[in-house]
Design a protein around this motif. Structure first.
Motif, PDB file in Angstrom:
ATOM      1  N   ARG A   1       6.360  16.478   5.273  1.00 35.51           N
ATOM      2  CA  ARG A   1       5.769  15.147   5.176  1.00 35.51           C
ATOM      3  C   ARG A   1       4.832  15.074   3.955  1.00 35.51           C
TER       4      ARG A   1
ATOM      5  N   HIS B   1      -4.127  -1.058   7.230  1.00 36.91           N
ATOM      6  CA  HIS B   1      -4.941  -1.052   8.456  1.00 36.91           C
ATOM      7  C   HIS B   1      -6.434  -1.120   8.160  1.00 36.91           C
TER       8      HIS B   1
ATOM      9  N   GLU C   1       7.613   4.012   8.068  1.00 31.59           N
ATOM     10  CA  GLU C   1       6.682   4.185   6.966  1.00 31.59           C
ATOM     11  C   GLU C   1       6.948   5.454   6.177  1.00 31.59           C
TER      12      GLU C   1
ATOM     13  N   ASP D   1       4.115  -1.081  11.190  1.00 30.14           N
ATOM     14  CA  ASP D   1       3.623   0.240  10.840  1.00 30.14           C
ATOM     15  C   ASP D   1       2.959   0.795  12.088  1.00 30.14           C
TER      16      ASP D   1
ATOM     17  N   ASP E   1       0.806  -1.231   0.000  1.00 32.67           N
ATOM     18  CA  ASP E   1       0.000   0.000   0.000  1.00 32.67           C
ATOM     19  C   ASP E   1       0.835   1.275   0.000  1.00 32.67           C
ATOM     20  N   HIS E   2       2.142   1.163   0.328  1.00 27.01           N
ATOM     21  CA  HIS E   2       2.924   2.376   0.575  1.00 27.01           C
ATOM     22  C   HIS E   2       3.585   2.964  -0.667  1.00 27.01           C
TER      23      HIS E   2
ATOM     24  N   ASN F   1      -3.112  11.701   9.121  1.00 27.13           N
ATOM     25  CA  ASN F   1      -2.869  11.779  10.564  1.00 27.13           C
ATOM     26  C   ASN F   1      -1.536  12.428  10.951  1.00 27.13           C
TER      27      ASN F   1
ATOM     28  N   HIS G   1       0.590   2.762  12.757  1.00 22.84           N
ATOM     29  CA  HIS G   1      -0.867   2.905  12.881  1.00 22.84           C
ATOM     30  C   HIS G   1      -1.608   1.573  12.902  1.00 22.84           C
TER      31      HIS G   1
ATOM     32  N   SER H   1      -5.847   8.403   3.585  1.00 17.93           N
ATOM     33  CA  SER H   1      -5.483   7.802   4.864  1.00 17.93           C
ATOM     34  C   SER H   1      -6.526   6.876   5.460  1.00 17.93           C
ATOM     35  N   CYS H   2      -6.013   5.739   5.922  1.00 18.14           N
ATOM     36  CA  CYS H   2      -6.867   4.774   6.599  1.00 18.14           C
ATOM     37  C   CYS H   2      -7.533   5.373   7.826  1.00 18.14           C
TER      38      CYS H   2
ATOM     39  N   CYS I   1      -0.944  10.632   2.456  1.00 15.49           N
ATOM     40  CA  CYS I   1      -0.748  10.411   3.894  1.00 15.49           C
ATOM     41  C   CYS I   1       0.706  10.061   4.197  1.00 15.49           C
ATOM     42  N   ILE I   2       1.377   9.368   3.279  1.00 14.77           N
ATOM     43  CA  ILE I   2       2.778   8.994   3.513  1.00 14.77           C
ATOM     44  C   ILE I   2       3.727   9.995   2.849  1.00 14.77           C
TER      45      ILE I   2
ATOM     46  N   ILE J   1      -5.385  -0.125   1.931  1.00 13.14           N
ATOM     47  CA  ILE J   1      -4.359   0.265   2.903  1.00 13.14           C
ATOM     48  C   ILE J   1      -4.349  -0.761   4.032  1.00 13.14           C
TER      49      ILE J   1
ATOM     50  N   CYS K   1      -1.658   4.544   0.409  1.00 15.56           N
ATOM     51  CA  CYS K   1      -1.392   5.611   1.382  1.00 15.56           C
ATOM     52  C   CYS K   1      -1.289   7.002   0.734  1.00 15.56           C
TER      53      CYS K   1
HETATM   54  S1  SF4 Z   1      -1.622   6.053   8.395  1.00  9.25           S
HETATM   55 FE1  SF4 Z   1      -1.257   6.817   6.330  1.00  9.25          FE
HETATM   56  S2  SF4 Z   1       0.765   6.011   5.762  1.00  9.25           S
HETATM   57 FE2  SF4 Z   1       0.081   4.842   7.566  1.00  9.25          FE
HETATM   58  S3  SF4 Z   1      -0.940   3.048   6.696  1.00  9.25           S
HETATM   59 FE3  SF4 Z   1      -2.553   4.587   6.998  1.00  9.25          FE
HETATM   60  S4  SF4 Z   1      -2.672   5.678   5.069  1.00  9.25           S
HETATM   61 FE4  SF4 Z   1      -0.761   4.543   5.056  1.00  9.25          FE
END
Ligand code: SF4
Length: 957
Positions: free
Chosen positions: A593, A181, A449, A216, A128-129, A587, A218, A488-489, A558-559, A179, A555
């Protein structure tokens, strides 16, 4: 089956099945501890400790200590936690699969059956990353981004495909599915697991809670479903994968008593930002947080998961919600079978852990209170997730931050006209200038991550003819929104906020509102279920009309994979030194970032992301000022667009069915033709390809034999580095950019790779040849052996001999280490307090070992890095209080011996560090052995955890 405390009992697992479980109420009956007063999260860990109690890996004492957990003063003991499963994402997962592949090659060399190497618990890796938002705002964006992703990551994906077919307990979820999570929440998690065992010669099932660790941070999102789990580094995950415990210190547990209900117009995102601010202030770092009370009971699981997700942002190890009827309802609604749901509910009832605890029922270390009715709509930023701003205050806060001096956390724009706007013509597909967006190897990104994989930042060139940018004319200035990402998850797992975004988009489109072309809009949900319900409700079409077309399932922003902005926008930001903004439902938002040129980043709910995209700026009060003008030129306000709770609920009911989850999580591979097109080698053994610079067989099993060596004194070692306090894992093993002049850079150049294609250390974690050269190569590390320098340099002194030059030759740490290896000389590292602080990073310990370092002597260690060193066969030793390299006046010209080491060593014993100085004087000082548990002695004796497990597996056959 271990049954040390006679707690094994039968229970009704539902649907006519009978199962066994280790009963915690029975443990309490036997007087082992007042278990019914323990936080539920502690009880779940206790169940694992009890079930795995074998007298060695997990001892009776561990059960007794945890059963007697003292809320106000938890014992300062490590808990051996054997988890039920592991989840990985692709960045951190690749090196783990490389290690498994290397173990198989070692077994084959020894003439054994490579198939004995299997993860002992189930492992799921979700890719997912790696997806980046190169294309957006068009119907083709998803396809084009996926094409780019496959092009960039082909080598890694080929390797993962081999792993997928080689290991039975390893499941791979290919790119384009979701993603990690969110997939875990919607599909992988079972709530309760069962495995076969024999009792009285009959096969039966033992049930136990679903628990996990993930590579990870999260991973905590799953806490919303009553599953205990958190993020760990690679070596702990590897240990867990091979059936070893993950160790952590007995935590304090902070209870958060939730009361009341969220008000109309307040979202789960508003709630989690409120909680993040509140718990940061309460200093919950390293603690468990457990939410309870009638307010917690009123929250649906997706809201609980959103709160669990942001545990790393409030600093807690977990943000846990106990199991209740809502948890079972969620499993059912997401397509889990009736049998699974019944077993889940009945198991927790049998353990007397079913239902949301009420006030006074449980002893917490600290008890906090939150009335959900007090939560207000808000955003968080511009630099930290805990800096929440009530929605009406955003404009004012932004303007004052803009003018505040940089040293006070502002942007230092004291004498500028904030209303100035600069015209940008976004015409045609401008050639990209090659900027690398987003990546920054600095300390703040010290996070597994965070490592992104972006070798080719030029989509326009790569995919001939495709145009990645919006066109038109725009005016931008300070506070302009240039990125608006529903990502983002944290949020895309929550249908209420996703449907609210769609409903808001619908009302905006119907009124004729539009998004400015300067805003890079994207929608990247964490699973295809989101697309299904947005399509079914007809809301995706409105999101599309505002530019929130689907860009990928991963991601993305978000990443930090937000992809490039239009070059003319980047130029305008640069020329006018603009403090531009991003709005995202992610998040984390620290500088660089999201994107390296966007300085102000605000976290918010998906509907607010759409609202701010429409407004095009953050320097306003959306509760009072208009968001834009409708097709008749009439001012439109946020309140005109905001959907009611009833509208959201109606949309949810019409769109979400268990069958959708079942259908979309069936046969992923078949649903992903690009994945199927990737050729993969087959067979039990990986055919290492010497041409690959991403995947290489690590030398951990070179000269491996069944007999471990003896534990012996370390004699005549040289110091490879002497460091001060707080050396981080990022200093030891950087994750970001590879410098061309560094040993890793020089190595890649020697392999014919241009610096532009180096990629980051993070993306080359599957290649020990790069990672070992990168160890201690952080440009900021200061080796006190070479005063006044920064970066990975040391002095090479060779073998101690009479009259030799005690200054030594200055060279890179890697080059010196290789010379010492040739000389057959052991090495030590000397350091100050908190050695190995920061995120857990497997290569910080692996690289240390591969450089030939036998011991690290420090004033104190970060907990996880200490255990990682032992896991890699490197001895952690601690100076006595008041002693360190400085008080001993060490400069690296000495040679060192560590005595007292033998097969009879015991955790925590005192050893002697003997120092032979260049001038012939010598000293001896006591150091304590920071091998903390008996099992760690075994790991060390075997040369590391991988070797230990490999010998055990080979011995069984
Ligand atoms: S918090 Fe962001 S970077 Fe981490 S797994 Fe979820 S979507 Fe991906």
């Amino acid at each position: 089956m271990n049954n040390e405390f006679n707690t094994l009992q039968k229970f009704d697992a539902g649907k006519g099945r009978e199962g066994f479980f280790h009963s915690l109420p029975e443990l309490e009956k036997q007087g082992v501890g007042k278990i019914s007063r323990l936080p539920i999260s502690i009880r779940i860990v206790l169940e694992s400790v009890l079930r795995n109690c074998d007298g060695k890996k997990v001892r009776r004492k561990d059960v007794e200590t945890l059963a007697n957990w003292n809320a106000k003063k938890p014992a300062n003991e490590e808990i051996p936690f054997v988890v039920a499963r592991i989840v990985l994402q692709d960045f951190t997962g690749v090196p783990l699969v490389v290690d498994l592949a290397a173990m198989r090659s070692a077994v084959k060399r020894l003439g054994g059956d490579p198939k004995i190497i299997e993860p002992l618990v189930s492992v799921d890796l979700v890719v997912d990353h790696s997806v980046q938002v190169d294309f957006f705002g068009s119907a083709d964006a998803l396809r084009l981004n996926l094409e780019m992703e496959f092009k960039r990551n082909r080598e890694r994906y080929q390797f993962l495909k081999w792993g997928q077919q080689a290991f039975k307990t390893f499941q791979l979820i290919p790119p384009g599915i979701g993603i990690v999570h969110q997939v875990n929440l919607e599909y992988l998690a079972k709530g309760v697991l069962a495995s076969q065992f024999e009792i009285s010669n009959l096969k039966s099932q033992i049930y136990f809670p679903d628990t996990l660790v993930g590579t990870d941070s999260h991973t905590t999102m799953i806490n919303g479903l009553g599953v205990v789990g958190w993020g760990v580094g690679g070596i702990e995950a590897e240990a867990g994968m091979l059936g070893q415990p993950v160790y952590f210190l007995t935590p304090e547990v902070v209870g958060v008593h939730l009361t009341g209900k969220l008000r109309e117009g307040v979202t789960a995102t508003d709630l989690v930002l409120h909680i993040t601010q509140m718990l940061r202030a309460q200093k919950v770092v390293g603690k468990f947080v457990e939410f309870y009370g009638e307010g917690a009971a009123s929250l649906p699981v997706p809201d609980r998961a959103t709160i669990g997700n942001m545990s790393p942002e409030y600093g807690a190890t977990i943000g846990y919600f106990p199991v209740d009827q809502e948890s079972v309802n969620y499993l059912r609604a997401t397509g889990r079978s009736d049998e699974q749901c019944a077993a889940f509910e009945n198991y927790f009832r049998a353990q007397k852990m079913f239902g949301m605890p009420r006030r006074g029922e449980i002893d917490y270390s600290v008890d906090l209170q939150l009335d959900l009715g007090q939560v207000q709509p808000g955003v968080a930023g511009p630099k930290r997730p805990q800096d929440r701003i009530n929605l009406p205050d955003l404009g004012h806060t932004f303007r004052s931050l803009l003018q505040q001096p940089i040293k006070d956390g502002g942007y230092g724009k004291e004498n500028v006209d904030l209303s100035t706007r600069h015209l940008v013509q976004l015409n045609g597909s401008a050639p990209h200038d090659g900027d690398m967006p987003g990546i920054d190897p600095g300390e703040e990104r010290n996070k597994a991550e965070m490592v992104t994989n972006r070798p080719t930042p030029d989509p326009a060139k790569d995919l001939q003819g495709a145009d990645p940018f919006h066109h038109g004319e725009s005016k931008i200035g300070h506070g302009s929104v240039l990125i608006a990402a529903i990502t983002s998850c944290t949020n895309t797992s929550n249908p209420s906020v996703m449907l609210a975004a769609g409903l808001l988009a619908k009302k905006a489109v119907e009124r004729g509102l539009r998004v400015d072309p300067a805003v890079k809009t994207s929608l990247a949900p964490g699973s295809r279920v989101v697309s299904d319900y947005l399509t079914k409700t007809g809301l995706q079409t409105y999101l599309d009309q505002l530019g929130f077309n689907l860009v990928g399932y991963g991601c993305t922003t978000c990443i930090g994979n937000s992809g490039p902005l239009h070059p003319k926008i980047e130029k305008a930001i640069h020329d006018h030194d603009l403090v531009a903004a991003s709005v995202l439902s992610g998040n984390r938002n620290f500088e660089a970032r999201v994107h390296q040129n966007i300085k102000a980043n605000f976290l918010m709910s998906p509907p607010l992301v759409v609202a701010f995209a429409l407004a095009g700026r953050v320097d306003l009060d959306l509760t009072k000022e208009p968001i834009g003008k409708d097709k008749d030129g009439k001012e439109t306000f946020l309140r005109d667009l905001w959907p009611s709770l009833t509208e959201v609920r109606d949309a949810m009911q019409s769109a979400l069915t268990p069958e959708v989850f079942r259908r979309l999580y069936r046969d992923f591979a078949d649903q992903n033709p690009k994945w199927n097109e990737i050729p993969s080698s087959t067979g039990d053994i990986y055919q290492w390809d010497e041409k690959s610079d991403y995947i290489h067989e690590p030398p951990f099993f070179e000269d491996f034999s069944m007999k471990p060596g003896k534990i012996e004194n370390i004699v005549g070692a040289r110091a490879l580095g002497i460091f001060g306090d707080s050396v981080t894992t990022d200093h030891i093993s950087p994750a970001g950019a590879i410098k061309a002049s560094s040993p890793a850079g020089q190595y890649l150049i020697s392999r014919g790779i241009e610096p532009a294609d180096f990629n980051s250390y993070g993306s080359r974690r599957g290649n020990d040849l790069v990672m070992t050269r990168g160890t201690f190569a952080n440009v900021r590390i200061k080796n006190l052996m070479v005063p006044g320098t920064e970066g990975g340099v040391t002095r090479y002194l060779g073998k101690p001999r009479q009259g030799a030059d005690a200054t030594g030759e200055q060279m890179s740490i890697y080059d010196a280490a290789m010379k010492y290896q040739k000389d057959n000389m052991p090495l030590v590292i000397l350091a100050g307090t908190e050695y190995g602080t920061g995120s857990s990073r497997d290569w910080a310990a692996k690289g240390t070992r591969l450089l030939g370092v036998k011991a690290v002597v420090a004033s104190s260690f970060e907990r996880i890095h200490r255990s990682n060193l032992v896991g890699m066969g490197v001895l952690p030793l601690q100076f006595a209080e008041g002693t360190n390299a400085q008080t001993l006046k060490l400069d690296g010209s000495e040679s060192f011996s560590i005595t007292g080491l033998s097969d009879a060593i015991e955790p925590g014993m005192t050893l002697t560090l003997r120092i032979e100085r260049a001038d012939g004087r010598s000293d001896s000082v006591p150091v304590s052995l920071r091998i903390d548990t008996p099992i760690e002695i075994d790991y060390y004796r075997h040369g590391g955890i991988l070797q230990f497990v490999l010998r055990q597996l080979l011995a069984k056959k």
